[in-house]
Scaffold this active site. Structure first.
Site, PDB file in Angstrom:
ATOM      1  N   ASP A  45       7.869   6.125   4.183  1.00 35.06           N
ATOM      2  CA  ASP A  45       7.602   4.739   4.847  1.00 35.06           C
ATOM      3  C   ASP A  45       7.128   3.601   4.068  1.00 35.06           C
ATOM      4  OD1 ASP A  45       8.411   5.965   7.289  1.00 35.06           O
ATOM      5  OD2 ASP A  45       6.345   6.502   7.754  1.00 35.06           O
TER       6      ASP A  45
ATOM      7  N   MET B 136      -4.363   3.669  -2.901  1.00 33.73           N
ATOM      8  CA  MET B 136      -6.117   3.833  -2.443  1.00 33.73           C
ATOM      9  C   MET B 136      -6.560   5.218  -3.076  1.00 33.73           C
ATOM     10  SD  MET B 136      -6.624   2.236   1.159  1.00 33.73           S
ATOM     11  CE  MET B 136      -5.395   3.247   1.989  1.00 33.73           C
TER      12      MET B 136
ATOM     13  N   GLY C  86       4.945   8.412   0.514  1.00 27.07           N
ATOM     14  CA  GLY C  86       5.998   9.049   1.275  1.00 27.07           C
ATOM     15  C   GLY C  86       6.834   7.850   1.544  1.00 27.07           C
TER      16      GLY C  86
ATOM     17  N   CYS D  35      -5.912  11.934   7.445  1.00 29.21           N
ATOM     18  CA  CYS D  35      -5.653  12.443   5.859  1.00 29.21           C
ATOM     19  C   CYS D  35      -6.537  13.384   5.152  1.00 29.21           C
ATOM     20  CB  CYS D  35      -5.418  10.985   5.016  1.00 29.21           C
ATOM     21  SG  CYS D  35      -6.934  10.005   4.747  1.00 29.21           S
TER      22      CYS D  35
ATOM     23  N   CYS E 154     -10.212   3.098   9.808  1.00 33.39           N
ATOM     24  CA  CYS E 154      -9.980   2.877   8.555  1.00 33.39           C
ATOM     25  C   CYS E 154      -8.971   1.716   8.366  1.00 33.39           C
ATOM     26  CB  CYS E 154      -9.213   4.230   8.024  1.00 33.39           C
ATOM     27  SG  CYS E 154      -8.528   4.232   6.422  1.00 33.39           S
TER      28      CYS E 154
ATOM     29  N   ALA F 178       0.954  -1.168   0.075  1.00 38.22           N
ATOM     30  CA  ALA F 178      -0.012  -0.085   0.134  1.00 38.22           C
ATOM     31  C   ALA F 178       0.785   1.176   0.126  1.00 38.22           C
ATOM     32  CB  ALA F 178      -0.911  -0.118   1.161  1.00 38.22           C
TER      33      ALA F 178
END
Length: 355
Positions: free
Chosen positions: A23, A43, A21, A199, A101, A17
């Site tokens: 990470d 997503m 960024g 987000c 989420c 996913a």
């Protein structure tokens, strides 16, 4: 790399996913380095900066030479996360959309799409957590080794069948090491700002977001003391959270704080700092990561919100949930937030705070 995957990652189909960024990008690069067959998934959630974010993700995927699939989850995200978020504030709660989420969207629907549509053995994310164990004993969700970045709180609603299909490559690294890995992989992220927790807010305040997405729902009402004396008017209970001091407009010799929110009467109740501390709280519904509770009563560490230091508490079961008694009084216990239970490094379970 976590011990669970050290010898089994080679040639597995792993979907990462990706957010653009550091990470998630380093997670993808690490798995690729370990010999996994890696592909990315993004997503699309109708984010305020969707086009910009997708451009960053595509650039990383192109750099790593991995395929990228865009999955449109905007409608279920609106229904399961944004609507929950809005309804919570108007019900006098302070909801935590990231916890919801992660269970329903990222490690729920996205995991399903990755397995069914992309043939994934595992879905990987850039969370700073670890998984250990398997078989009859089940999987254990553990804190990441970097205490400043540990994100286990936000994954405490996951189920065993989800943990069995998830991979968290960054759990054994500290954030500074991840930046060093990024540089080693040729990924330039040192000056990239950290993403925010919620987000979909972007640069909006909660009140600004609610005004756009749920217009006309909030209404002014009385601001009362715990003794019932009216001190003024509030602008709508969705503007307030337990422990809030600023924005009350109530001058006094010592500060006033929001003590409770009463949506049925549309009342904001204020008190002094001493009124914010309590020894007990109630969780009507509890989720246990192993699928069953430990023997109750049980003493463990509890976090009453993500950035709150863990405190010791005794969990006692009753007909409709559990009651927690803290070893020391805790400040501003907030309905809508999640209480997460820990046994050392392991997440035992969690529940939404009612009072």
């Amino acid at each position: 790399m976590a011990e669970r995957f050290a010898t089994t990652i080679h040639q597995k189909n792993i979907v990462v996913a990706m957010s653009g960024g550091v990470d998630s990008s380093v997670a993808a690069a690490l798995l690729q380095q370990q010999g996994a067959r890696v592909q990315g998934v993004f997503m699309a959630l109708a984010q305020p900066d969707l086009a910009e974010q997708l451009q960053r993700v595509r650039a990383v995927a192109d750099f790593l030479r991995i395929p990228l699939t865009v999955v449109d989850l905007a409608e279920p995200f609106q229904r399961e996360v944004v609507d929950y978020f809005c309804a919570g504030y108007f019900a006098g709660k302070t909801p935590n959309p990231c916890v919801v989420c992660n269970r329903t969207i990222k490690c729920g629907l996205l995991l399903d799409r990755a397995r069914e549509g992309l043939g994934a053995d595992l879905l990987a994310t850039g969370h700073y957590v670890r998984i250990s164990g398997e078989g009859e004993a089940g999987y254990r969700l553990l804190k990441g080794i970097d205490p400043t970045k540990d994100q286990s709180y936000f994954l405490a609603l996951l189920r065993q069948e989800q943990l069995a299909r998830l991979c968290f490559p960054l759990g054994d690294f500290r954030k500074e090491e991840v930046y060093e890995l990024a540089a080693g992989f040729g990924l330039a992220f040192r000056d990239t700002p950290e993403s925010q927790d919620i987000c979909f807010l972007k640069h909006q305040s909660v009140a600004e977001f609610l005004a756009v997405h749920s217009p006309g729902q909030g209404r002014p009402g009385p601001m009362l003391t715990l003794q019932g004396k009216e001190l003024g008017q509030h602008a709508g209970i969705h503007h307030y959270t337990i422990g809030q001091r600023r924005g009350l407009g109530l001058p006094d010799a010592t500060p006033w704080y929001v003590a409770t929110l009463d949506p049925e009467r549309n009342v904001v109740v204020v008190g002094k700092d001493a009124d914010l501390w309590q020894r007990e709280m109630v969780l009507p519904v509890v989720h246990w990561l192993r699928g069953h509770p430990p023997s109750l009563p049980h003493v463990c560490a509890v976090k009453i919100r993500s950035r709150h230091p863990a405190c010791q508490a005794e969990i006692v079961g009753f007909d409709t949930g559990v009651r927690l008694t803290f070893a020391e009084p805790q400040r501003a216990v907030t309905p809508g937030q999640f209480a997460v239970f820990y046994e050392g490094e392991e997440v035992l379970g969690c529940g939404e705070i009612a009072r």
